[in-house]
Enzyme design. Sequence first.
Site, PDB file in Angstrom:
ATOM      1  CD  GLU A  11      49.054  27.402  24.592  1.00 23.65           C
ATOM      2  OE1 GLU A  11      49.094  28.329  24.110  1.00 23.65           O
ATOM      3  OE2 GLU A  11      48.317  26.708  25.013  1.00 23.65           O
TER       4      GLU A  11
ATOM      5  CG  PHE B 198      54.932  31.635  33.279  1.00 28.44           C
ATOM      6  CD1 PHE B 198      55.659  31.858  35.060  1.00 28.44           C
ATOM      7  CD2 PHE B 198      54.515  32.781  32.469  1.00 28.44           C
ATOM      8  CE1 PHE B 198      54.795  33.269  34.934  1.00 28.44           C
ATOM      9  CE2 PHE B 198      54.387  33.873  32.762  1.00 28.44           C
ATOM     10  CZ  PHE B 198      54.501  34.632  34.616  1.00 28.44           C
ATOM     11  N   GLY B 199      52.451  29.116  32.880  1.00 28.87           N
ATOM     12  CA  GLY B 199      51.230  29.971  31.896  1.00 28.87           C
ATOM     13  C   GLY B 199      51.354  31.137  32.039  1.00 28.87           C
ATOM     14  CE1 TYR B 200      52.512  33.344  28.113  1.00 27.35           C
ATOM     15  CE2 TYR B 200      50.431  34.647  27.401  1.00 27.35           C
ATOM     16  CZ  TYR B 200      51.383  33.460  27.033  1.00 27.35           C
ATOM     17  OH  TYR B 200      51.595  33.628  25.183  1.00 27.35           O
ATOM     18  N   GLY B 201      48.254  32.868  30.222  1.00 35.03           N
ATOM     19  CA  GLY B 201      46.881  33.608  29.439  1.00 35.03           C
ATOM     20  C   GLY B 201      46.194  32.004  30.556  1.00 35.03           C
ATOM     21  CB  SER B 202      43.630  29.728  28.575  1.00 24.90           C
ATOM     22  OG  SER B 202      44.577  29.064  27.414  1.00 24.90           O
TER      23      SER B 202
HETATM   24  C1  SIN Z   1      49.442  30.985  27.995  1.00 29.47           C
HETATM   25  O1  SIN Z   1      48.332  30.517  28.600  1.00 29.47           O
HETATM   26  O2  SIN Z   1      50.548  30.805  28.874  1.00 29.47           O
HETATM   27  C2  SIN Z   1      49.696  31.272  27.279  1.00 29.47           C
HETATM   28  C3  SIN Z   1      49.129  31.660  26.162  1.00 29.47           C
HETATM   29  C4  SIN Z   1      46.799  31.359  26.592  1.00 29.47           C
HETATM   30  O3  SIN Z   1      46.706  30.073  26.448  1.00 29.47           O
HETATM   31  O4  SIN Z   1      45.993  31.639  26.790  1.00 29.47           O
END
Ligand code: SIN
Length: 190
Positions: free
Chosen positions: A99, A24-28
């Site tokens: 990460e 699951f990704g929530y940012g980049s």
């Molecule tokens: C993510 O995107 O899930 C982790 C935070 C990031 O790499 O911006």
Amino acid sequence: MTTNTIALNRQRHPLDKDEPVWLFGYGSLIWKADFPFVERREASIQGWSRRFWQGSDDHRGTRASPGRVVTLIEDEGASCKGMAYKVLPDVFAHLDHREKNGYLRFMTTMSFKETEQVQGLIYIAAPDNPAFLGSAPLPEIAAQIARCSGPSGRNDEYLLKLADALRLLGDNDRHVFDIENLLLTECQTG
Ligand code: SIN
């Protein structure tokens, strides 16, 4: 705890089978999928809120001037939208490197629709990691993002691309959109 989480993440979730894993990704990870995936689906997780509280000296800032990127903060009743990717286990070598600045892998339940749920992994930078910056007034966060830049590019690009991606997902993340608004209205004028 060291800031570099690569070795810790390998120990936490040894992925030595050929089984694909949901991430699951929530940012980049929503807007920058620089890795192969088998499938990608819009998803959400419960009980977490996205916050620009993690420092970045490896991607969107430097040691002398760390930028701010998002992490998740426990928040009962909250729902966080993002993108889920089904990936093969060897993709985590790249992801762990990407990460590495304070993010640890955790297992989570993600929902695709109201009833469809799967277990998978998520990267979270917890408050006890050395790069964690924590809360600050939103104008200060916006100003920091406006002035910082690192090996992966400008910090404001990270914010603006995330905000665009969340609009496409139909998310109404006030924290992100309020910082975007401050950045566009105040920080760019000076
Ligand atoms: C993510 O995107 O899930 C982790 C935070 C990031 O790499 O911006």
